[in-house]
Write an enzyme that holds these catalytic residues in place. Structure first.
Site, PDB file in Angstrom:
ATOM      1  N   GLU A  95       0.843  -1.209   0.000  1.00 22.50           N
ATOM      2  CA  GLU A  95       0.000   0.000   0.000  1.00 22.50           C
ATOM      3  C   GLU A  95       0.871   1.249   0.000  1.00 22.50           C
ATOM      4  O   GLU A  95       2.008   1.180   0.472  1.00 22.50           O
ATOM      5  CB  GLU A  95      -0.802   0.094   1.311  1.00 22.50           C
ATOM      6  CG  GLU A  95      -1.733  -0.995   1.604  1.00 22.50           C
ATOM      7  CD  GLU A  95      -1.874  -1.143   3.122  1.00 22.50           C
ATOM      8  OE1 GLU A  95      -2.002  -0.132   3.825  1.00 22.50           O
ATOM      9  OE2 GLU A  95      -1.825  -2.285   3.585  1.00 22.50           O
ATOM     10  N   LYS A 147       2.386   4.549   1.497  1.00 24.29           N
ATOM     11  CA  LYS A 147       2.578   5.027   2.870  1.00 24.29           C
ATOM     12  C   LYS A 147       2.155   6.498   2.876  1.00 24.29           C
ATOM     13  O   LYS A 147       2.894   7.367   2.405  1.00 24.29           O
ATOM     14  CB  LYS A 147       4.022   4.863   3.317  1.00 24.29           C
ATOM     15  CG  LYS A 147       4.214   5.229   4.779  1.00 24.29           C
ATOM     16  CD  LYS A 147       5.580   4.815   5.263  1.00 24.29           C
ATOM     17  CE  LYS A 147       5.751   5.005   6.753  1.00 24.29           C
ATOM     18  NZ  LYS A 147       5.548   6.350   7.231  1.00 24.29           N
ATOM     19  N   ASP A 153       1.386  10.150   4.045  1.00 26.19           N
ATOM     20  CA  ASP A 153       2.055  11.024   4.999  1.00 26.19           C
ATOM     21  C   ASP A 153       1.010  11.842   5.752  1.00 26.19           C
ATOM     22  O   ASP A 153       0.649  12.941   5.343  1.00 26.19           O
ATOM     23  CB  ASP A 153       3.019  11.938   4.234  1.00 26.19           C
ATOM     24  CG  ASP A 153       4.056  12.511   5.152  1.00 26.19           C
ATOM     25  OD1 ASP A 153       4.132  12.083   6.313  1.00 26.19           O
ATOM     26  OD2 ASP A 153       4.806  13.405   4.708  1.00 26.19           O
ATOM     27  N   TYR A 184      -5.638   1.403   7.298  1.00 23.23           N
ATOM     28  CA  TYR A 184      -4.524   0.527   6.941  1.00 23.23           C
ATOM     29  C   TYR A 184      -4.445  -0.759   7.766  1.00 23.23           C
ATOM     30  O   TYR A 184      -3.679  -1.647   7.420  1.00 23.23           O
ATOM     31  CB  TYR A 184      -3.185   1.249   6.915  1.00 23.23           C
ATOM     32  CG  TYR A 184      -2.759   1.927   8.205  1.00 23.23           C
ATOM     33  CD1 TYR A 184      -2.509   1.208   9.360  1.00 23.23           C
ATOM     34  CD2 TYR A 184      -2.565   3.307   8.234  1.00 23.23           C
ATOM     35  CE1 TYR A 184      -2.112   1.835  10.524  1.00 23.23           C
ATOM     36  CE2 TYR A 184      -2.160   3.946   9.393  1.00 23.23           C
ATOM     37  CZ  TYR A 184      -1.937   3.195  10.529  1.00 23.23           C
ATOM     38  OH  TYR A 184      -1.542   3.821  11.678  1.00 23.23           O
ATOM     39  N   LYS A 226      10.928   3.442   2.057  1.00 28.74           N
ATOM     40  CA  LYS A 226      10.895   4.904   1.999  1.00 28.74           C
ATOM     41  C   LYS A 226      11.319   5.417   0.628  1.00 28.74           C
ATOM     42  O   LYS A 226      12.290   4.940   0.056  1.00 28.74           O
ATOM     43  CB  LYS A 226      11.833   5.479   3.065  1.00 28.74           C
ATOM     44  CG  LYS A 226      11.443   5.097   4.479  1.00 28.74           C
ATOM     45  CD  LYS A 226      10.258   5.871   4.971  1.00 28.74           C
ATOM     46  CE  LYS A 226      10.692   7.236   5.464  1.00 28.74           C
ATOM     47  NZ  LYS A 226       9.588   7.965   6.073  1.00 28.74           N
ATOM     48  N   CYS A 231      21.345  47.404  -2.028  1.00 32.64           N
ATOM     49  CA  CYS A 231      20.250  46.673  -1.379  1.00 32.64           C
ATOM     50  C   CYS A 231      18.988  46.840  -2.239  1.00 32.64           C
ATOM     51  O   CYS A 231      18.619  47.975  -2.571  1.00 32.64           O
ATOM     52  CB  CYS A 231      20.014  47.241   0.020  1.00 32.64           C
ATOM     53  SG  CYS A 231      18.481  46.620   0.754  1.00 32.64           S
ATOM     54  N   CYS A 290      16.509  49.211  -0.095  1.00 38.25           N
ATOM     55  CA  CYS A 290      16.755  50.593   0.347  1.00 38.25           C
ATOM     56  C   CYS A 290      17.889  51.267  -0.415  1.00 38.25           C
ATOM     57  O   CYS A 290      18.254  52.395  -0.102  1.00 38.25           O
ATOM     58  CB  CYS A 290      17.016  50.631   1.845  1.00 38.25           C
ATOM     59  SG  CYS A 290      18.607  49.943   2.310  1.00 38.25           S
ATOM     60  N   CYS A 329      23.041  44.002   3.844  1.00 41.05           N
ATOM     61  CA  CYS A 329      22.682  45.420   3.855  1.00 41.05           C
ATOM     62  C   CYS A 329      22.782  45.852   5.308  1.00 41.05           C
ATOM     63  O   CYS A 329      22.110  45.276   6.167  1.00 41.05           O
ATOM     64  CB  CYS A 329      21.255  45.617   3.337  1.00 41.05           C
ATOM     65  SG  CYS A 329      20.523  47.190   3.822  1.00 41.05           S
ATOM     66  N   CYS A 387      16.137  50.274   6.718  1.00 38.42           N
ATOM     67  CA  CYS A 387      15.827  49.545   5.472  1.00 38.42           C
ATOM     68  C   CYS A 387      14.425  48.954   5.600  1.00 38.42           C
ATOM     69  O   CYS A 387      14.149  48.190   6.523  1.00 38.42           O
ATOM     70  CB  CYS A 387      16.861  48.443   5.259  1.00 38.42           C
ATOM     71  SG  CYS A 387      16.388  47.271   3.980  1.00 38.42           S
TER      72      CYS A 387
END
Ligand code: IVH
Length: 678
Positions: free
Chosen positions: A119, A121, A123, A232, A321, A413, A416, A430, A436
């Protein structure tokens, strides 16, 4: 109102018939995706039932009218699982699966090929459902496997879960159905879309959202989420006989109206199991739910019984997995983002792809060195990987774009315009600080976030608008916001403005650790803030402490102590704290804890895998409150590794080094022994 005793039989019959009809349509709509009547007709049936139940006092917990949720409970009730809920051993490759198979074959002394039920798995979050006489009696979380929490009130709101099984002969029976509750990919996307339009916080991933939803005291909150379930296994069974194989049991559950996964399959021998896993992996992107692997179980119950179980997991099943999900996407641009502390991070803007359960249109590139390592240019096609709640990553460039453009390092930046400075070998920064606007926005976002002041409704978009309009210049200005002022902003109805003002007001009653974490001192996150709060008990002694005294605190080294001192040495920060206190922020003063009252002082713990009863951050906080340090990697100096579900390489490393390992159940007991409340 009539009492239910003197209700005419015809009314009872009508109520029963309506309930059956509604559950039938509910199943057609939610589980089979095949509605046979229009929504309006369904609503009309529900309204008739509600009216009859109300008029004749026939409300009952197993009625479909109860799926909308009810008044909040005062707290959770603990339940003991009559048969423990175990976890699964894991295989990451063919070899590990072969080892599992030969171990099982040897034990049951079978030479030919074994038969399995395979089946996906899913999550999500494990749940146990008990049906007595075919009626849903109790829903419970897995908890530590031995004890969980009663979540019947929430389970009843999930449309996939029948309140009564569709079977005639279940009188005198009791059966426990186990399964996984989850949020589908579409349901999750819709939920986030709604959160975005309502300017509330978006959810990080389907699993955590589902886990949070089933642990609500107020089931009306659970009812708002489109939770689903797949069964399950079966736990305790009393008063009835089930078929001899798991696959056939699923067929019975299916007939009873329980949700089973159609992607299950009987496989004979490891080759068929492998094929199943390969096909499932290919199908993964098309599934409407997140999976992290396949579960391969011996199909015959007699063999399952013969094999039995270890303390943690059955010997007859293994989780295969899968790797994190990956997709290809085109890099449309690379933008630079300014963080709360001024660090400038390149972010790839992608042609949106659906990967790992969410639509990804941005992926972090970390720093310029990463761009160089990937040899990434704008216009290239890349592989994007997303696993669990991790930020999407770019793994590699797979195709160079025709007119690819080199990514240049930022000179100014982006927020700014001030000059960008190099910070170490690979970072740019920055240094304009709170002048800023990007840093200002980020500091407000951080201040309002869940683990800091937790101001519900103060989301990123609104903060952006508030800072741009200069309605909020620093975090103390949040406490001057009014319903009237807020209503001026885009998509801010008066009701949401009023809710936000309420949430802001509520946030004034806080804890010292939350307040400290909210201040945004460099490298002082929730865990360090908790450790500081525990050691000093109140803010002033901390402000007065020198670097040496600060370093007495578990989790605080030379660097963190310096950052804390630098923060409190700046008069503007003390002014900000004063303004916040003036606005009414307060916390209970705790007793200062000396190193002697921190029993785990000097011990290093490592957390790995997923814990069911708390988040990793909460576990960290609890350990730190006892004086422990929590590290990211296992070494010979590690005192103990706490291994939750799906623990990987850190657990293996701990076992190699002979470091003590606690599973969740043992960890919870350990914390309780030290007086920590769970
Ligand atoms: S069988 C004895 N089948 O994975 C344990 N578990 O890592 C029986 N899970 O706690 C579990 N999908 O919450 C099984 N098809 C599936 C599953 C599944 C998801 C979860 C379950 C379990 C965890 C173990």
């Amino acid at each position: 109102m009539t009492t239910s005793d003197d209700v005419p039989a015809s009314i009872r019959q009508e109520v029963e018939a309506l309930r059956e009809q509604i559950e039938f349509h509910n199943r057609q709509y939610h589980m089979l995706d095949r509605p046979v009547i229009p929504d309006a007709e369904f609503d009309a049936l529900l309204t008739s039932l509600e009216q009859l139940e109300k008029q004749y006092g026939l409300q009952s917990p197993d009625s479909p009218t109860q799926r909308v949720g009810s008044e909040p409970l005062p707290g959770f009730v603990e339940v003991r699982h009559e048969i423990p809920m175990l976890s699964l051993e894991k295989a990451f490759n063919e070899e590990e699966f072969a080892q599992f198979e030969s171990r099982a074959a040897k034990r049951v002394e079978i030479e030919g090929e074994l038969e399995y039920c395979c089946e996906p798995k899913v999550d999500g979050v494990a749940v146990s459902l008990i049906y007595r006489d075919g009626v849903l009696e109790r829903g419970a979380t897995r908890g530590d496997g031995a004890k969980g929490e009663d979540i019947t009130h929430n389970v009843r709101t999930i449309h996939d879960i029948p309140l009564r099984l569709i079977a005639k002969k279940l009188t005198g029976t009791r059966i426990e159905i186990r399964g996984e509750i989850f949020l589908g990919k579409r349901g999750f996307a819709a939920l986030n879309e709604r959160a975005r339009t309502q300017e509330s916080k978006t959810y990080i991933n389907p699993r955590n959202t589902a886990a949070g939803a089933i642990r609500q005291l107020d089931s009306r909150n659970t009812a708002k989420l489109p939770l689903q379930m797949f069964c399950y296994s079966v736990g305790l069974v009393e008063g009835l006989e089930l078929p001899e194989s798991l696959f056939e049991i699923f067929t019975v559950l299916d007939q009873w109206g329980l949700p089973t996964n159609a992607d299950r399959k009987v496989c004979v021998g490891s080759h068929e199991c492998l094929d199943y896993c390969r096909q499932l992996l290919q199908k993964r992107p098309q599934l409407d739910y997140e999976i992290d692997g396949a579960v391969i179980k011996l199909n015959q119950l007699s063999l399952q019984q013969e094999l039995g179980q270890t303390a943690r997991s059955p010997r007859w099943a293994i989780a295969w997995k899968f790797p994190a999900e990956e997709k290809s996407a085109k890099v449309l641009d690379v933008k630079f983002q300014v963080g709360r502390m001024g660090t400038i991070t390149p972010v790839a803007r992608l042609d949106p792809v659906f990967v790992g359960g969410v639509t990804v249109s941005n992926a972090t590139l970390h720093n310029m060195a990463e761009i160089k390592r990937l040899k990434l240019h704008i216009g290239d096609t890349v592989i994007v990987r997303r696993a669990g709640d991790v930020i999407p990553q770019i793994v590699q460039v797979i195709e160079r774009g025709e007119n690819r453009v080199k990514v240049k390092r930022p000179k100014k930046c982006p927020a700014c315009d001030s000059a960008v400075e190099r910070d170490g070998d690979i970072q740019f920064r920055c240094n304009a600080g709170l002048t800023c606007p990007a840093q200002r926005k980020q500091s407000v976002i951080h201040f309002a976030s869940r683990s800091a002041m937790d101001i519900e409704g103060l989301g990123e978009r609104l903060i952006g608008q508030l800072v741009d309009a200069e309605a909020v210049k620093n975090v103390a200005d949040i406490y001057n916001l009014t319903v009237e002022g807020l209503s001026e902003f885009e998509r801010m109805a008066e009701k949401s403005a009023a809710n936000l003002v309420d949430a802001i007001e509520k946030s004034k009653n806080t804890t010292l650790s939350r307040f400290l974490a909210a201040l945004g001192i460099r490298e002082v996150g929730v865990a360090t803030a908790t450790a500081l709060a525990n050691r000093f008990g109140d803010l002033q002694p901390m402000i007065d402490a020198d670097a040496e005294a600060l370093q007495q605190v578990p989790d605080v080294g030379e660097v963190v102590a310096r950052h804390v001192r630098e923060f409190f040495d700046k008069p503007e920060n003390l002014d900000l704290i004063a303004a916040l206190r003036e606005a009414g922020l307060k916390w209970p003063v705790q007793e200062a804890r000396t190193p002697a009252s921190t029993p785990l002082a000097g011990q290093t713990f490592v957390l790995t895998g997923t814990l069911e009863r708390m988040t990793r951050n909460e576990a960290r906080e609890k350990l730190v409150s006892l004086g422990a340090k929590v590290a990211g990697s296992v070494s010979a100096r590690t005192k103990c590794v706490v291994a939750g579900e799906s623990a990987g390489s850190k657990l293996t490393r701990a076992e190699e080094l002979g470091v003590k390992v606690l599973d969740e159940q043992e960890f919870v007991a350990f914390l309780q022994q030290h007086g920590v409340k769970i």
